[in-house]
Motif scaffolding. Structure first.
Motif, short mmCIF file in Angstrom:
data_model
loop_
_atom_site.label_atom_id
_atom_site.label_comp_id
_atom_site.label_asym_id
_atom_site.label_seq_id
_atom_site.Cartn_x
_atom_site.Cartn_y
_atom_site.Cartn_z
N GLU A 276 0.82 -1.21 0.00
CA GLU A 276 0.00 0.00 0.00
C GLU A 276 0.86 1.26 0.00
O GLU A 276 0.54 2.24 -0.68
CB GLU A 276 -0.93 -0.01 1.22
N ARG A 277 1.96 1.23 0.75
CA ARG A 277 2.86 2.40 0.76
C ARG A 277 3.51 2.59 -0.61
O ARG A 277 3.64 3.73 -1.09
CB ARG A 277 3.93 2.22 1.85
N ASP A 278 3.92 1.47 -1.21
CA ASP A 278 4.54 1.56 -2.54
C ASP A 278 3.54 2.10 -3.55
O ASP A 278 3.87 2.98 -4.37
CB ASP A 278 5.03 0.17 -2.96
N PHE A 279 2.31 1.59 -3.47
CA PHE A 279 1.27 2.08 -4.36
C PHE A 279 1.00 3.56 -4.11
O PHE A 279 0.84 4.35 -5.05
CB PHE A 279 -0.02 1.27 -4.17
N GLY A 280 0.95 3.93 -2.83
CA GLY A 280 0.70 5.33 -2.50
C GLY A 280 1.78 6.25 -3.04
O GLY A 280 1.48 7.33 -3.55
N ASP A 281 3.05 5.80 -2.94
CA ASP A 281 4.15 6.62 -3.46
C ASP A 281 4.04 6.80 -4.97
O ASP A 281 4.18 7.92 -5.49
CB ASP A 281 5.50 5.98 -3.10
N ARG A 282 3.79 5.70 -5.67
CA ARG A 282 3.70 5.78 -7.13
C ARG A 282 2.46 6.56 -7.55
O ARG A 282 2.49 7.33 -8.52
CB ARG A 282 3.68 4.38 -7.74
N ASN A 283 1.38 6.35 -6.83
CA ASN A 283 0.15 7.09 -7.14
C ASN A 283 0.34 8.58 -6.90
O ASN A 283 -0.17 9.42 -7.66
CB ASN A 283 -1.00 6.55 -6.26
N GLN A 284 1.10 8.92 -5.85
CA GLN A 284 1.38 10.32 -5.57
C GLN A 284 2.21 10.95 -6.69
O GLN A 284 1.96 12.08 -7.11
CB GLN A 284 2.12 10.44 -4.23
N LYS A 285 3.21 10.20 -7.17
CA LYS A 285 4.04 10.71 -8.27
C LYS A 285 3.20 10.91 -9.53
O LYS A 285 3.36 11.90 -10.25
CB LYS A 285 5.19 9.75 -8.55
N LEU A 286 2.28 9.96 -9.80
CA LEU A 286 1.41 10.11 -10.96
C LEU A 286 0.47 11.29 -10.77
O LEU A 286 0.21 12.05 -11.72
CB LEU A 286 0.60 8.82 -11.17
N TYR A 287 -0.02 11.46 -9.54
CA TYR A 287 -0.89 12.61 -9.25
C TYR A 287 -0.15 13.92 -9.50
O TYR A 287 -0.69 14.84 -10.14
CB TYR A 287 -1.36 12.53 -7.80
N GLU A 288 1.08 14.00 -9.01
CA GLU A 288 1.84 15.25 -9.16
C GLU A 288 2.14 15.54 -10.63
O GLU A 288 2.00 16.68 -11.09
CB GLU A 288 3.13 15.16 -8.36
N ALA A 289 2.52 14.49 -11.36
CA ALA A 289 2.81 14.70 -12.79
C ALA A 289 1.55 15.06 -13.54
O ALA A 289 1.54 15.98 -14.37
CB ALA A 289 3.44 13.43 -13.38
#
Length: 635
Positions: A276-289
């Motif tokens: 979940e943390r890994d997904f959250g980090d990648r999802n956050q990066k996608l959100y920011e981009a």
């Protein structure tokens, strides 16, 4: 294996926007005839839509002239009326009347107004019909182009070497094949039509504006350099965000695909929180981009609308003064205001499309990177075949192979497997066992030496001819979504029902198939979750049995079945291996005791070879492996 982090780091721009768009346009070349048709109907539609405001301006002039004419004394000419107004001190009103086509004492000519409005209606209707025809043709062009692009990608995936899939995460690859191509389709569908329409509209409207008033046209043209400045500033900043957005989309897909394909193990080892943390980090990066890309691209429309409104105010004020002094009619001012709106709107669309094109170019670049990947060595133009009957003699002649140029794996290895022999390959993990049989199948190309099948260099054969003579059962089973019957028949699609059932009976698939509600018509779901791991393995063995290959490769083929079933399958394997050369990769040494030749590999080299009894007598590497499995387990 994860992708190299430097290859798709967020914030990276498209390598070459112009080159990517050029190649994307080249994909449209087969649709040249339809493209010409689209251009023709689009030009006709725009010409009619551009004429429309001028026609409506004529209707406005007729109405306004009727209103003013009623206020003037009847029975006199326009010049007399103008002179009378100047004599009364109404010079402004006199100037306005002098610039109008008015008859003193006459009201609105409703018949003439109706004719003008009917003409305007016909023009706009015909323009809309032509616009629809253009959109219809464009949809055909886009769909056919994307269809061909998908076909190119599919064909490319069958031509790239197996090593490409080893380096590329599946989720990232799937993202290129699906998400990026979908984005290209959306970009082509939305921007091609708007771009052509907008550019042609700008030129058409500009011509009409010059005809009506060069002065007001000069005022309106101020928006052009401002538009380019806005696009240059915003587009440069948004481009890298679009690139990052699609890169992060691919990475997130890869993480999701990996996690959910192994969700059982994730739960068993309690890694839900980490996932979940890994997904959250990648999802956050996608959100920011994604936020950065959409926020910056979203700035263009408001900025352009603000500039357009300023120009609109300037045109309205100057046009009103020109009507007042009689240098322009009210209808022409009205038409010019419409044209100024039409002029700024396509400029705004072009500016907005710049960011859509950046997004499409980023996706196109990723797809073209796949299409540009080095392909496997092509089949020879004049292939050689061992003949219709393959004896199955396989010889390795001083072969060398390495995955990485600076990391040797197999060096100067020679080996002969005689027809009908069963050759077992054993050794520790990473010794090169699976690599050896992959080289037989030409999944990888040799660095040196050659492999022959019945005296013919496999590199001189068509891959399809070579692999058509080989049956392969892997440790990792693969079943597709379909019935059990279809999965078995995959080994020989033209097999009869009797042949399929005979293969199922020989490999003991028939035993469990009859316990299923639909028997052989039982549909295997997407992840083959409705059959056990051992049953999946048996189906793949039945598939190989049905194919009746000349050369058989078994890579830990019984690793997923229970001990009792393994014993039964061994009998089936013995029947399957009869009269054909077989290579068996095994970690369970109990399954290869009857092999004609056992090869012991370490670090890419054959360190021992012989029968089971001979190798035990030598008390070497094979004996150590054997004792580690059996004697050690007993003690």
């Amino acid at each position: 294996m994860s992708a190299p982090m430097g290859a798709g780091a967020p914030g990276q721009k498209s390598k070459n926007f112009r080159a990517a768009m050029k190649r994307l346009v080249e994909q449209l070349r087969p649709e040249k005839t339809r493209a010409i048709g689209i251009l023709a109907v689009t030009v006709a539609s725009i010409v009619l839509s551009v004429i429309g405001p001028k026609i409506l301006g004529r209707a406005t002039d007729l109405i306004f002239a009727g209103v003013i004419g009623r206020q003037l004394p009847p029975g006199i000419s326009k010049d007399q009326a103008v002179a009378a107004l100047r004599a009364e001190g109404n010079s402004t009103f006199a100037d306005m009347v002098s610039g109008m086509s008015v008859t003193p004492g006459h009201g609105i000519d409703f018949g003439a107004v109706a004719n003008v409005l009917a003409l305007a209606m016909a023009v706009y209707v015909l323009s809309s019909v032509l616009a629809w025809a253009g959109a219809y043709l464009l949809n055909i062009v886009v769909q056919r182009t994307v269809y061909r692009l998908r076909a190119q990608v599919e064909a490319k995936l069958h031509r790239v070497p197996l090593g490409y899939f080893d380096r590329q995460p599946r989720g990232e690859l799937l993202s290129r094949v699906t998400n990026d191509i979908d984005n290209i389709q959306m970009t082509l569908g939305q921007t091609m039509s708007q771009l052509v329409t907008s550019v042609l509209t700008v030129f058409g409207v500009l011509a009409m504006m010059f005809v009506i008033s060069p002065t007001l046209t000069g005022v309106s043209l101020i928006v052009v350099p401002i538009s380019f400045i806005i696009v240059a500033i915003v587009g440069r900043r948004s481009q890298r965000h679009f690139k990052a957005q699609w890169m992060e989309t691919g990475r997130l897909n890869s993480q999701i695909e990996e996690t959910y394909s192994g969700h059982v193990l994730v739960r068993v080892y309690g890694h839900q929180g980490e996932v979940e943390r890994d997904f959250g980090d990648r999802n956050q990066k996608l959100y920011e981009a994604g936020f950065g890309a959409q926020f910056l691209s979203g700035l263009i429309m408001p900025l352009m609308s603000f500039v357009g409104n300023l120009i609109y105010v300037a045109v309205a004020v100057i046009g009103g003064l020109k009507v007042a002094n009689g240098s322009m009619s009210l209808g022409n001012v009205q038409a010019f205001i419409q044209y100024s709106r039409q002029f700024s709107q396509p400029l705004t669309q072009i500016a907005s499309m710049a960011n859509s094109l950046q997004s499409g170019a980023a996706s196109a670049e990723r797809v073209f990177e796949l299409l540009d990947e080095p392909e496997q060595t092509p089949d020879p133009e004049v292939p050689v075949s061992p003949g219709p009957t393959t004896r199955g003699r396989v010889e390795f002649e001083h072969i060398s192979f390495r995955y990485q140029p600076d990391t040797p794996l197999i060096e100067d290895l020679s080996l002969v497997a005689e027809p009908g022999q069963t050759v077992a390959i054993v050794g520790p993990t990473g010794a090169g066992k699976t690599t050896l049989v992959n080289l037989i199948m030409r999944f990888y190309e040799l660095d040196a030496g050659r492999i022959t099948l019945d005296g013919v260099d496999v590199a001189q054969m068509r891959r399809s001819d070579l692999r058509g003579r080989v049956g392969m059962v892997l440790q990792d089973t693969w079943l597709f979504g379909g019935t059990i019957r279809d999965n078995i028949a995959y080994g020989r699609p033209d097999a009869s029902e009797e042949d399929i059932e005979r293969a199922a009976q020989a490999t003991f698939v028939d035993r469990f198939v009859h316990t299923l509600p639909d028997g052989y018509d039982t549909v295997i779901d997407e992840e083959a979750g409705n059959v056990s791991a051992g049953q999946k393995q048996l189906i793949t063995i039945a598939r190989a049995f049905l194919a009746q290959p000349s050369l058989l490769i078994l890579d830990e083929a019984t690793s997923s079945v229970d001990t009792r079933t393994e014993a039964l399958v061994q009998h089936a394997m013995a029947a399957l291996r009869s009269d054909r050369t077989s290579f068996i990769i095994a970690h369970r040494l109990s399954t290869i005791r009857d092999a004609d030749l056992i090869l012991v590999m370490e670090k890419g080299q054959i360190v021992e070879q012989g029968t089971h009894a001979e190798l035990l007598e030598r008390e070497g590497a094979y004996a150590r492996l054997y004792n580690a499995q059996f004697v050690g387990a007993i003690s």
